[in-house]
Design a protein around this motif. Structure first.
Motif, PDB file in Angstrom:
ATOM      1  N   ALA A 126     -10.063  15.386   2.170  1.00  0.00           N
ATOM      2  CA  ALA A 126      -9.276  14.152   2.206  1.00  0.00           C
ATOM      3  C   ALA A 126      -9.413  13.410   0.886  1.00  0.00           C
ATOM      4  O   ALA A 126     -10.390  13.590   0.154  1.00  0.00           O
ATOM      5  CB  ALA A 126      -9.744  13.264   3.358  1.00  0.00           C
ATOM      6  N   VAL A 127      -8.424  12.563   0.607  1.00  0.00           N
ATOM      7  CA  VAL A 127      -8.426  11.713  -0.580  1.00  0.00           C
ATOM      8  C   VAL A 127      -8.208  10.280  -0.123  1.00  0.00           C
ATOM      9  O   VAL A 127      -7.265   9.995   0.632  1.00  0.00           O
ATOM     10  CB  VAL A 127      -7.311  12.131  -1.569  1.00  0.00           C
ATOM     11  CG1 VAL A 127      -7.208  11.126  -2.718  1.00  0.00           C
ATOM     12  CG2 VAL A 127      -7.554  13.537  -2.096  1.00  0.00           C
ATOM     13  N   THR A 128      -9.099   9.388  -0.571  1.00  0.00           N
ATOM     14  CA  THR A 128      -8.980   7.961  -0.261  1.00  0.00           C
ATOM     15  C   THR A 128      -9.015   7.160  -1.558  1.00  0.00           C
ATOM     16  O   THR A 128      -9.367   7.682  -2.611  1.00  0.00           O
ATOM     17  CB  THR A 128     -10.141   7.478   0.634  1.00  0.00           C
ATOM     18  OG1 THR A 128     -11.378   7.657  -0.067  1.00  0.00           O
ATOM     19  CG2 THR A 128     -10.170   8.215   1.964  1.00  0.00           C
ATOM     20  N   ASP A 129      -8.657   5.882  -1.450  1.00  0.00           N
ATOM     21  CA  ASP A 129      -8.888   4.980  -2.578  1.00  0.00           C
ATOM     22  C   ASP A 129     -10.170   4.216  -2.284  1.00  0.00           C
ATOM     23  O   ASP A 129     -10.438   3.833  -1.151  1.00  0.00           O
ATOM     24  CB  ASP A 129      -7.696   4.055  -2.818  1.00  0.00           C
ATOM     25  CG  ASP A 129      -7.457   3.050  -1.700  1.00  0.00           C
ATOM     26  OD1 ASP A 129      -7.919   3.284  -0.567  1.00  0.00           O
ATOM     27  OD2 ASP A 129      -6.797   2.032  -1.955  1.00  0.00           O
ATOM     28  N   GLU A 130     -10.977   4.078  -3.309  1.00  0.00           N
ATOM     29  CA  GLU A 130     -12.283   3.435  -3.166  1.00  0.00           C
ATOM     30  C   GLU A 130     -12.501   2.483  -4.344  1.00  0.00           C
ATOM     31  O   GLU A 130     -11.788   2.551  -5.341  1.00  0.00           O
ATOM     32  CB  GLU A 130     -13.399   4.489  -3.140  1.00  0.00           C
ATOM     33  CG  GLU A 130     -13.290   5.502  -2.006  1.00  0.00           C
ATOM     34  CD  GLU A 130     -13.457   4.918  -0.612  1.00  0.00           C
ATOM     35  OE1 GLU A 130     -14.055   3.827  -0.475  1.00  0.00           O
ATOM     36  OE2 GLU A 130     -12.980   5.553   0.342  1.00  0.00           O
ATOM     37  N   PRO A 131     -13.500   1.619  -4.248  1.00  0.00           N
ATOM     38  CA  PRO A 131     -13.814   0.757  -5.391  1.00  0.00           C
ATOM     39  C   PRO A 131     -14.199   1.602  -6.605  1.00  0.00           C
ATOM     40  O   PRO A 131     -14.713   2.722  -6.457  1.00  0.00           O
ATOM     41  CB  PRO A 131     -15.013  -0.065  -4.907  1.00  0.00           C
ATOM     42  CG  PRO A 131     -14.987   0.037  -3.419  1.00  0.00           C
ATOM     43  CD  PRO A 131     -14.357   1.359  -3.100  1.00  0.00           C
ATOM     44  N   PRO A 138     -16.318   7.397   2.923  1.00  0.00           N
ATOM     45  CA  PRO A 138     -14.933   6.941   2.846  1.00  0.00           C
ATOM     46  C   PRO A 138     -14.739   5.581   3.515  1.00  0.00           C
ATOM     47  O   PRO A 138     -15.134   5.397   4.662  1.00  0.00           O
ATOM     48  CB  PRO A 138     -14.141   8.036   3.556  1.00  0.00           C
ATOM     49  CG  PRO A 138     -15.125   8.874   4.291  1.00  0.00           C
ATOM     50  CD  PRO A 138     -16.465   8.614   3.718  1.00  0.00           C
ATOM     51  N   THR A 139     -14.167   4.647   2.769  1.00  0.00           N
ATOM     52  CA  THR A 139     -13.928   3.303   3.295  1.00  0.00           C
ATOM     53  C   THR A 139     -12.492   2.849   3.072  1.00  0.00           C
ATOM     54  O   THR A 139     -12.044   1.916   3.715  1.00  0.00           O
ATOM     55  CB  THR A 139     -14.862   2.271   2.625  1.00  0.00           C
ATOM     56  OG1 THR A 139     -14.579   2.243   1.220  1.00  0.00           O
ATOM     57  CG2 THR A 139     -16.326   2.601   2.848  1.00  0.00           C
ATOM     58  N   GLY A 140     -11.795   3.486   2.152  1.00  0.00           N
ATOM     59  CA  GLY A 140     -10.463   3.020   1.774  1.00  0.00           C
ATOM     60  C   GLY A 140      -9.340   3.684   2.544  1.00  0.00           C
ATOM     61  O   GLY A 140      -9.557   4.379   3.543  1.00  0.00           O
ATOM     62  N   THR A 141      -8.153   3.456   2.041  1.00  0.00           N
ATOM     63  CA  THR A 141      -6.942   4.022   2.625  1.00  0.00           C
ATOM     64  C   THR A 141      -6.919   5.525   2.402  1.00  0.00           C
ATOM     65  O   THR A 141      -7.170   6.008   1.302  1.00  0.00           O
ATOM     66  CB  THR A 141      -5.700   3.403   1.958  1.00  0.00           C
ATOM     67  OG1 THR A 141      -5.741   2.000   2.148  1.00  0.00           O
ATOM     68  CG2 THR A 141      -4.418   3.964   2.549  1.00  0.00           C
ATOM     69  N   LYS A 142      -6.613   6.264   3.465  1.00  0.00           N
ATOM     70  CA  LYS A 142      -6.511   7.721   3.356  1.00  0.00           C
ATOM     71  C   LYS A 142      -5.114   8.052   2.842  1.00  0.00           C
ATOM     72  O   LYS A 142      -4.117   7.672   3.443  1.00  0.00           O
ATOM     73  CB  LYS A 142      -6.753   8.363   4.720  1.00  0.00           C
ATOM     74  CG  LYS A 142      -7.003   9.849   4.649  1.00  0.00           C
ATOM     75  CD  LYS A 142      -7.211  10.468   6.019  1.00  0.00           C
ATOM     76  CE  LYS A 142      -8.280   9.758   6.806  1.00  0.00           C
ATOM     77  NZ  LYS A 142      -8.398  10.182   8.188  1.00  0.00           N
ATOM     78  N   PHE A 143      -5.051   8.759   1.708  1.00  0.00           N
ATOM     79  CA  PHE A 143      -3.776   9.149   1.106  1.00  0.00           C
ATOM     80  C   PHE A 143      -3.380  10.578   1.463  1.00  0.00           C
ATOM     81  O   PHE A 143      -2.218  10.857   1.704  1.00  0.00           O
ATOM     82  CB  PHE A 143      -3.851   9.001  -0.423  1.00  0.00           C
ATOM     83  CG  PHE A 143      -3.726   7.577  -0.877  1.00  0.00           C
ATOM     84  CD1 PHE A 143      -2.524   7.088  -1.340  1.00  0.00           C
ATOM     85  CD2 PHE A 143      -4.817   6.732  -0.839  1.00  0.00           C
ATOM     86  CE1 PHE A 143      -2.398   5.775  -1.759  1.00  0.00           C
ATOM     87  CE2 PHE A 143      -4.709   5.420  -1.257  1.00  0.00           C
ATOM     88  CZ  PHE A 143      -3.509   4.932  -1.715  1.00  0.00           C
TER      89      PHE A 143
END
Length: 149
Positions: A126-131, A138-143
């Motif tokens: 998976a790929v997410t956006d993170e700080p 993983p804490t951000g939006t899953k792309f």
């Protein structure tokens, strides 16, 4: 004789520079060939999630040779955010970071994960956006997400 010796040393140094450059360019291709030749190789099609349905990607996963991920269509992130790749494994630790990355200006990214980073037993990528700097989980939006069959 001293002048000829110096000239030969300079030629040798030039040749060594060419060999070093070609070796560094060939290294990723050799890693790719090793991965593609791995008996444990699995292919995952990555799909955009939520409002990111137009995103696509591919992951080549090998227990012994690592993981390669290619993604396209990734949007530019706001300042203070970065993309992070996640490997979900069948054994502990269950979730491993595959590293942070920045796509090129066209939204494409190529991420290579060394097999020493716990690539054995990967079931989901998976790929997410993170700080900036990434997150321990993983804490951000899953792309993007891809699951083995």
């Amino acid at each position: 004789l001293a002048a000829q010796n110096q000239q030969l040393r300079e030629q040798i140094a030039g040749y060594q520079e060419v060999v070093d450059k070609q070796s560094s360019q060939a290294a990723p291709l050799l890693r790719l060939a090793t991965l593609l030749n791995s008996p444990s190789l699995r292919f995952l099609h990555l799909k955009g999630t939520g409002g990111h349905g137009g995103l696509t990607g591919s992951a080549f996963v090998s227990d012994s040779a690592g993981v390669l991920v290619y993604a396209s269509g990734l949007p530019a992130l706001p300042k203070g955010k970065t993309y992070q790749l996640w490997l979900m494994r069948r054994q502990s630790p269950g979730i491993v970071s595959g590293g942070i990355f920045k796509p090129d200006q066209n939204g494409r990214a190529f991420v290579e994960v060394d097999p020493s980073l716990l690539t054995r037993g990967v079931a989901t990528v998976a790929v997410t956006d993170e700080p900036d700097g990434g997150s321990p989980g993983p804490t951000g939006t899953k792309f993007l997400i891809g699951v083995t069959s």
